[in-house]
Design an enzyme around this catalytic site. Structure first.
Site, PDB file in Angstrom:
ATOM      1  N   GLY A   1      -2.391  -1.590  -7.434  1.00 45.45           N
ATOM      2  CA  GLY A   1      -1.239  -2.406  -7.344  1.00 45.45           C
ATOM      3  C   GLY A   1      -1.577  -3.299  -8.473  1.00 45.45           C
ATOM      4  O   GLY A   1      -2.576  -3.916  -8.445  1.00 45.45           O
TER       5      GLY A   1
ATOM      6  N   MET B   1       2.980  -9.354  -0.777  1.00 45.28           N
ATOM      7  CA  MET B   1       2.475  -8.954   0.499  1.00 45.28           C
ATOM      8  C   MET B   1       0.915  -8.634   0.433  1.00 45.28           C
ATOM      9  O   MET B   1       0.624  -8.350  -0.786  1.00 45.28           O
ATOM     10  CB  MET B   1       3.105  -7.273   0.745  1.00 45.28           C
ATOM     11  CG  MET B   1       4.469  -7.530   1.262  1.00 45.28           C
ATOM     12  SD  MET B   1       4.935  -5.960   1.870  1.00 45.28           S
ATOM     13  CE  MET B   1       6.777  -6.125   2.078  1.00 45.28           C
TER      14      MET B   1
ATOM     15  N   HIS C   1       0.926  -1.283  -0.015  1.00 45.14           N
ATOM     16  CA  HIS C   1      -0.080   0.006  -0.081  1.00 45.14           C
ATOM     17  C   HIS C   1       0.964   1.188   0.123  1.00 45.14           C
ATOM     18  O   HIS C   1       0.539   2.276  -0.630  1.00 45.14           O
ATOM     19  CB  HIS C   1      -0.939   0.314   1.295  1.00 45.14           C
ATOM     20  CG  HIS C   1      -1.727  -1.085   1.268  1.00 45.14           C
ATOM     21  ND1 HIS C   1      -1.723  -1.897   2.394  1.00 45.14           N
ATOM     22  CD2 HIS C   1      -3.012  -1.357   0.725  1.00 45.14           C
ATOM     23  CE1 HIS C   1      -2.618  -2.973   2.250  1.00 45.14           C
ATOM     24  NE2 HIS C   1      -3.539  -2.534   1.253  1.00 45.14           N
TER      25      HIS C   1
ATOM     26  N   GLN D   1     -17.786  -6.380  -1.811  1.00 44.34           N
ATOM     27  CA  GLN D   1     -16.756  -6.830  -2.632  1.00 44.34           C
ATOM     28  C   GLN D   1     -16.551  -8.142  -2.088  1.00 44.34           C
ATOM     29  O   GLN D   1     -15.735  -8.948  -2.614  1.00 44.34           O
ATOM     30  CB  GLN D   1     -15.672  -6.264  -2.856  1.00 44.34           C
ATOM     31  CG  GLN D   1     -14.638  -5.797  -1.990  1.00 44.34           C
ATOM     32  CD  GLN D   1     -13.689  -4.944  -2.222  1.00 44.34           C
ATOM     33  OE1 GLN D   1     -13.803  -3.727  -2.382  1.00 44.34           O
ATOM     34  NE2 GLN D   1     -12.338  -5.532  -2.524  1.00 44.34           N
TER      35      GLN D   1
HETATM   36  P1  AMP Z   1      -6.442  -3.691  -0.490  1.00 51.19           P
HETATM   37  O1  AMP Z   1      -6.436  -2.823   0.778  1.00 51.19           O
HETATM   38  O2  AMP Z   1      -6.144  -4.986  -0.653  1.00 51.19           O
HETATM   39  O3  AMP Z   1      -7.825  -3.430  -1.294  1.00 51.19           O
HETATM   40  O4  AMP Z   1      -5.318  -3.146  -1.662  1.00 51.19           O
HETATM   41  C1  AMP Z   1      -5.235  -1.592  -1.815  1.00 51.19           C
HETATM   42  C2  AMP Z   1      -4.492  -1.247  -2.899  1.00 51.19           C
HETATM   43  O5  AMP Z   1      -3.105  -1.795  -2.542  1.00 51.19           O
HETATM   44  C3  AMP Z   1      -4.813  -2.077  -4.367  1.00 51.19           C
HETATM   45  O6  AMP Z   1      -4.584  -1.223  -5.255  1.00 51.19           O
HETATM   46  C4  AMP Z   1      -3.808  -3.182  -4.351  1.00 51.19           C
HETATM   47  O7  AMP Z   1      -3.571  -4.026  -5.591  1.00 51.19           O
HETATM   48  C5  AMP Z   1      -2.770  -2.656  -3.764  1.00 51.19           C
HETATM   49  N1  AMP Z   1      -1.752  -3.674  -2.976  1.00 51.19           N
HETATM   50  C6  AMP Z   1      -2.093  -4.623  -2.183  1.00 51.19           C
HETATM   51  N2  AMP Z   1      -1.145  -5.412  -2.085  1.00 51.19           N
HETATM   52  C7  AMP Z   1      -0.036  -4.996  -2.950  1.00 51.19           C
HETATM   53  C8  AMP Z   1       1.311  -5.505  -3.084  1.00 51.19           C
HETATM   54  N3  AMP Z   1       1.803  -6.389  -2.445  1.00 51.19           N
HETATM   55  N4  AMP Z   1       1.970  -4.884  -4.001  1.00 51.19           N
HETATM   56  C9  AMP Z   1       1.331  -3.645  -4.522  1.00 51.19           C
HETATM   57  N5  AMP Z   1       0.229  -3.166  -4.336  1.00 51.19           N
HETATM   58  C10 AMP Z   1      -0.482  -3.839  -3.755  1.00 51.19           C
END
Ligand code: AMP
Length: 279
Positions: free
Chosen positions: A148, A185, A37, A61
């Protein structure tokens, strides 16, 4: 000093006072933040004047109530991490209605990219993702939004949604951030035991096997081998080798295409996803 807003009204008021003067970057998250993040925040800081992050665990979701309820939450630590990364504004709504009030639902036809891979295995997931990201985009109205590539399909879906809805938002993808041992991650990693964390390396192992053997064998046989690798330490859902733009499965090797492999597998109770550029 990072400003924290709990209501969309106060956030919008603040943003409208700076609108037009600064370029605004936005990274939506569900919290329980890690370096993946924070890499989005850093990229946004590099490219924009003002960085907005949101933390909102979006119920629409999730496919199961237990996954939603057990989603890790840690907002005081998240706030400190965001401050130290230079985030300017945090949108931290207190409840679901704060985001979903006044939703004007639109139906979107984005074609096959929403129906394959995660779309096929998690029915309704991308509807929920699109609903919340559209609401958040309407509230924040960023110039650029950062996603991400860990959730590669989500990035493509949001990019297409912004285009179809004629939103003036540039949707940018940021590289996957991994632990030193290669594990992508994820907030869900926090729910894995030490043994499960070790088993989770199998996703990376299967993806590497795919990349290293890509030109050496028939694609279906390679896919089956990767699936068998996953089965040794996890309960795999899919392992697919796809065109990185259309996400349709590749059956023959062609020089001109961008190719990516995608996988989803459960380690005990926890479902993980990962993907890797192959060509
Ligand atoms: P989430 O909190 O899981 O909904 O993720 C929020 C944002 O962080 C999304 O755009 C994810 O793709 C990105 N993200 C989560 N884990 C990673 C990672 N290991 N590397 C890059 N981006 C990430």
């Amino acid at each position: 000093m990072m400003k924290i807003f709990k209501t969309q009204r106060t956030l919008k008021e603040h943003l409208s006072s700076i609108k037009g003067k600064f370029e605004v970057g936005f990274a939506p998250t569900m919290g329980s933040l890690h370096e993946g993040h924070l890499s989005l925040i850093r990229e946004s800081k590099k490219r924009c004047d003002i960085v907005v992050c949101s933390i909102f665990v979006n119920p629409t979701q999730f496919n199961t109530v237990s996954d939603f309820k057990n989603y890790p939450k840690n907002s005081s630590e998240d706030i400190e991490l965001l401050k130290s990364t230079g985030c300017d504004i945090l949108f931290l709504p207190n409840d679901v209605n704060e985001v979903y009030q006044n939703e004007k639902k639109v139906s979107l036809e984005l074609g096959s990219i929403v129906n394959v891979l995660e779309g096929e295995h998690r029915p309704g997931h991308f509807d929920g993702v699109m609903r919340v990201v559209k609401l958040l985009f309407d509230i924040v109205q960023p110039d650029k939004a950062f996603f991400g590539l860990k959730d590669f399909q989500q990035f493509l879906v949001i990019q297409k949604m912004a285009k179809v809805l004629n939103m003036k938002i540039e949707v940018l993808g940021c590289d996957i951030v991994r632990e030193k041992n290669g594990l992508a991650m994820s907030s869900r990693n926090k729910r894995l035991s030490n043994i499960e964390l070790k088993n989770a390396l199998v996703l990376q192992k299967a993806l590497n096997h795919c990349k290293n053997n890509f030109r050496k064998m028939d694609l279906q046989a390679l896919q089956a081998e990767c699936f068998r690798i996953l089965q040794k330490e996890s309960n795999p859902e899919y392992f697919e080798i796809c065109d990185a733009e259309s996400l349709s499965p590749i059956t023959e090797i062609s020089e001109t295409k961008n190719i990516r492999a995608f996988t989803a597998a459960s380690i005990g109770e926890i479902r993980l996803i990962d993907n890797m550029e192959i060509l």
